[in-house]
Design a protein around this motif. Structure first.
Motif, PDB file in Angstrom:
ATOM      1  N   GLU A   1      54.034  65.947  22.148  1.00 38.75           N
ATOM      2  CA  GLU A   1      54.999  64.922  22.510  1.00 38.75           C
ATOM      3  C   GLU A   1      54.510  63.563  22.024  1.00 38.75           C
ATOM      4  OE1 GLU A   1      55.497  65.483  26.740  1.00 38.75           O
ATOM      5  OE2 GLU A   1      56.130  67.563  26.403  1.00 38.75           O
ATOM      6  N   ALA A   2      55.423  62.599  21.995  1.00 40.82           N
ATOM      7  CA  ALA A   2      55.059  61.243  21.548  1.00 40.82           C
ATOM      8  C   ALA A   2      53.906  60.716  22.395  1.00 40.82           C
ATOM      9  CB  ALA A   2      56.275  60.321  21.678  1.00 40.82           C
ATOM     10  N   GLY A   3      52.959  60.078  21.751  1.00 38.32           N
ATOM     11  CA  GLY A   3      51.837  59.470  22.478  1.00 38.32           C
ATOM     12  C   GLY A   3      50.698  60.434  22.784  1.00 38.32           C
ATOM     13  N   GLU A   4      50.842  61.702  22.380  1.00 36.50           N
ATOM     14  CA  GLU A   4      49.790  62.676  22.681  1.00 36.50           C
ATOM     15  C   GLU A   4      48.855  62.914  21.493  1.00 36.50           C
ATOM     16  OE1 GLU A   4      51.610  65.631  26.116  1.00 36.50           O
ATOM     17  OE2 GLU A   4      51.819  66.239  24.024  1.00 36.50           O
ATOM     18  N   GLY A   5      47.591  63.146  21.797  1.00 39.91           N
ATOM     19  CA  GLY A   5      46.625  63.636  20.819  1.00 39.91           C
ATOM     20  C   GLY A   5      46.441  65.127  21.063  1.00 39.91           C
ATOM     21  N   LEU A   6      46.437  65.912  19.999  1.00 39.98           N
ATOM     22  CA  LEU A   6      46.450  67.375  20.164  1.00 39.98           C
ATOM     23  C   LEU A   6      45.073  67.992  19.989  1.00 39.98           C
ATOM     24  CD1 LEU A   6      48.221  69.953  20.563  1.00 39.98           C
ATOM     25  CD2 LEU A   6      48.336  70.101  18.055  1.00 39.98           C
ATOM     26  N   LEU A   7      44.667  68.800  20.982  1.00 37.46           N
ATOM     27  CA  LEU A   7      43.486  69.643  20.873  1.00 37.46           C
ATOM     28  C   LEU A   7      44.011  71.013  20.445  1.00 37.46           C
ATOM     29  CD1 LEU A   7      40.389  69.563  21.473  1.00 37.46           C
ATOM     30  CD2 LEU A   7      40.937  70.594  23.681  1.00 37.46           C
ATOM     31  N   ALA A   8      43.907  71.285  19.136  1.00 40.05           N
ATOM     32  CA  ALA A   8      44.546  72.482  18.587  1.00 40.05           C
ATOM     33  C   ALA A   8      43.563  73.650  18.551  1.00 40.05           C
ATOM     34  CB  ALA A   8      45.070  72.185  17.186  1.00 40.05           C
ATOM     35  N   PHE A   9      44.108  74.851  18.430  1.00 42.15           N
ATOM     36  CA  PHE A   9      43.281  76.049  18.254  1.00 42.15           C
ATOM     37  C   PHE A   9      44.038  77.034  17.366  1.00 42.15           C
ATOM     38  CE2 PHE A   9      42.104  80.400  19.348  1.00 42.15           C
ATOM     39  CZ  PHE A   9      40.725  80.348  19.165  1.00 42.15           C
ATOM     40  N   GLY A  10      43.385  77.522  16.315  1.00 43.04           N
ATOM     41  CA  GLY A  10      43.974  78.569  15.489  1.00 43.04           C
ATOM     42  C   GLY A  10      44.778  78.034  14.317  1.00 43.04           C
ATOM     43  N   PRO A  11      45.267  78.953  13.476  1.00 43.26           N
ATOM     44  CA  PRO A  11      45.911  78.571  12.214  1.00 43.26           C
ATOM     45  C   PRO A  11      47.332  78.028  12.354  1.00 43.26           C
ATOM     46  CG  PRO A  11      45.846  80.959  12.437  1.00 43.26           C
ATOM     47  CD  PRO A  11      45.134  80.397  13.635  1.00 43.26           C
ATOM     48  N   ASN A  12      47.968  78.192  13.521  1.00 47.28           N
ATOM     49  CA  ASN A  12      49.384  77.826  13.614  1.00 47.28           C
ATOM     50  C   ASN A  12      49.638  76.590  14.461  1.00 47.28           C
ATOM     51  OD1 ASN A  12      50.092  80.134  12.069  1.00 47.28           O
ATOM     52  ND2 ASN A  12      49.801  81.379  13.927  1.00 47.28           N
TER      53      ASN A  12
ATOM     54  N   ALA B   1      46.779  66.762  24.801  1.00 42.49           N
ATOM     55  CA  ALA B   1      47.447  68.038  25.041  1.00 42.49           C
ATOM     56  C   ALA B   1      46.633  69.136  24.364  1.00 42.49           C
ATOM     57  CB  ALA B   1      48.863  68.009  24.461  1.00 42.49           C
ATOM     58  N   ALA B   2      46.360  70.211  25.104  1.00 41.94           N
ATOM     59  CA  ALA B   2      45.540  71.297  24.555  1.00 41.94           C
ATOM     60  C   ALA B   2      46.369  72.554  24.369  1.00 41.94           C
ATOM     61  CB  ALA B   2      44.368  71.588  25.480  1.00 41.94           C
ATOM     62  N   MET B   3      46.261  73.144  23.173  1.00 37.46           N
ATOM     63  CA  MET B   3      46.938  74.424  22.927  1.00 37.46           C
ATOM     64  C   MET B   3      46.247  75.534  23.729  1.00 37.46           C
ATOM     65  SD  MET B   3      47.638  74.334  18.810  1.00 37.46           S
ATOM     66  CE  MET B   3      48.298  76.005  18.743  1.00 37.46           C
ATOM     67  N   PRO B   4      46.959  76.640  23.990  1.00 38.53           N
ATOM     68  CA  PRO B   4      46.318  77.741  24.713  1.00 38.53           C
ATOM     69  C   PRO B   4      45.186  78.381  23.894  1.00 38.53           C
ATOM     70  CG  PRO B   4      48.609  78.295  24.129  1.00 38.53           C
ATOM     71  CD  PRO B   4      48.376  76.890  23.695  1.00 38.53           C
TER      72      PRO B   4
END
Ligand code: TXA
Ligand code: MG
Length: 315
Positions: free
Chosen positions: A242-253, A292-295
């Motif tokens: 969402e707007a204003g969020e930094g993403l903690l991503a995991f995985g290729p997608n 925001a963290a992905m699962p």
């Protein structure tokens, strides 16, 4: 476990660390899990110093670090399960056992057990051998904040308020040790870590090891409500940004995001564990309002990653 740490601590630096410990001071030390803030576990004023620097509540006991199993047996009542699990030492496993010897009460927060481990970092093992005594060391962060996985993190937590930080490079595991309580009738997993539930169950030939939360006994760090907390709010299970969020991503997608750190593009949980705390610190410092963290899959060391993420999201 493989290691590519600096193997040598300058002998003058080693002497300085030992002298500080003998004088009852704190020294920050590298371990394979996270950096620790160490002091002589037999010296009440030294241990009080750790609690003071961290602003740590005194009901939360400290882990004792020793150089070898013989020393562990001097401070903990050994049993068959401890003997079996000592195959994971040196390494990221803390065993809670009945306490013996001259460990001060502040280390065990007044209880009759002690958390003990042999860390794997070669530099700190050398220091422990040279000191020839038990070192109490919580993670080297202010109480409730993100654990440090580099010497620079420790410096940013404490600045000049500790006299020495030993730089042993970035921590290779990146999450605090697994804590298993072996002092009662049944083993209890108090804190998940790199020695996974499955590894413990296989080694002990016991299925269905209970978790601390379920067993309702003495709590481990993270069971304090808010822990490992970034400054900014953290949203879990994010599928979109969402707007204003930094993403903690995991995985290729991972979804596209302006501010994003991927814990492991190839979806490798051990790599994600190593990077988790540094990534939380970096995202926290970016010009975003929230994180925001992905699962992350809840298997193997993923259980420990999710444990830390959940606590980081609690405020
Ligand atoms: O990987 C680690 O364990 C790092 C490095 C420095 O070794 N240390 C670490 O310490 O994570 P700390 O204090 O941040 O977390 C240790 C937790 C304590 O908060 C406490 O809840 C649990 O281990 N613990 C220690 N002694 C215990 C005891 N006697 N009974 C139950 N839990 C204990
Ligand atoms: Mg801690």
């Amino acid at each position: 476990m493989s290691h590519s740490y600096p193997q040598d601590v300058d002998s003058a630096l080693q002497e300085k660390a030992i002298n500080l410990w003998q004088q009852g001071k704190c020294v920050a030390i590298p371990t394979e899990t996270v950096y620790g803030l160490g002091a002589d576990a037999r010296n009440p004023s030294a241990v009080a110093g750790i609690y003071a620097v961290k602003s740590r509540p005194r009901f939360n006991p400290l882990i004792v670090h020793v150089a070898d199993t013989a020393t562990a047996q001097r401070y903990a009542e050994w049993n068959d399960r401890a003997e079996t699990l000592s195959r994971f030492w040196p390494g990221p496993l803390t065993m809670v056992l009945r306490k013996r010897g001259d460990i001060c009460d502040l280390v065990s927060a007044g209880g009759d057990t002690i958390g003990i481990r042999i860390p794997a970092h070669p530099l700190t093992r050398r220091l422990l051998h040279a000191f020839d005594g038990p070192i109490a060391a919580p993670s080297a962060n202010r109480s409730g904040r993100i654990s440090p996985t580099t010497a620079a993190h420790v410096l940013s937590e404490f600045g000049d308020s500790i006299p020495l930080i030993i730089d042993g490079g970035p921590c290779q595991v990146g999450l605090e040790s697994t804590v298993v309580d072996l002092s009662g009738e049944h083993p209890v997993l108090l804190r998940p870590g790199a020695i996974t539930r499955t590894m413990l169950e296989e080694a002990l030939a016991e299925q269905g090891i209970a978790s601390g939360a379920n067993a309702g006994i003495l709590k481990s760090p993270g069971q304090l409500e808010s822990h490992y907390a970034p400054e900014k709010p953290l949203r879990l299970n994010a599928k979109t940004v969402e707007a204003g969020e930094g993403l903690l991503a995991f995985g290729p997608n991972a979804p596209a995001a302006e501010y994003c750190i991927n814990l492991s593009e190839r979806g490798d949980l051990a790599e994600a564990a190593t990077r988790l705390f540094a990534a939380l610190r970096s995202l926290d410092a970016m010009p975003v309002e929230r994180l925001a963290a992905m699962p992350v899959p809840d298997e193997g060391i993923g259980e420990a990653i999710n444990d830390r993420l959940q606590r980081a999201a609690t405020r």
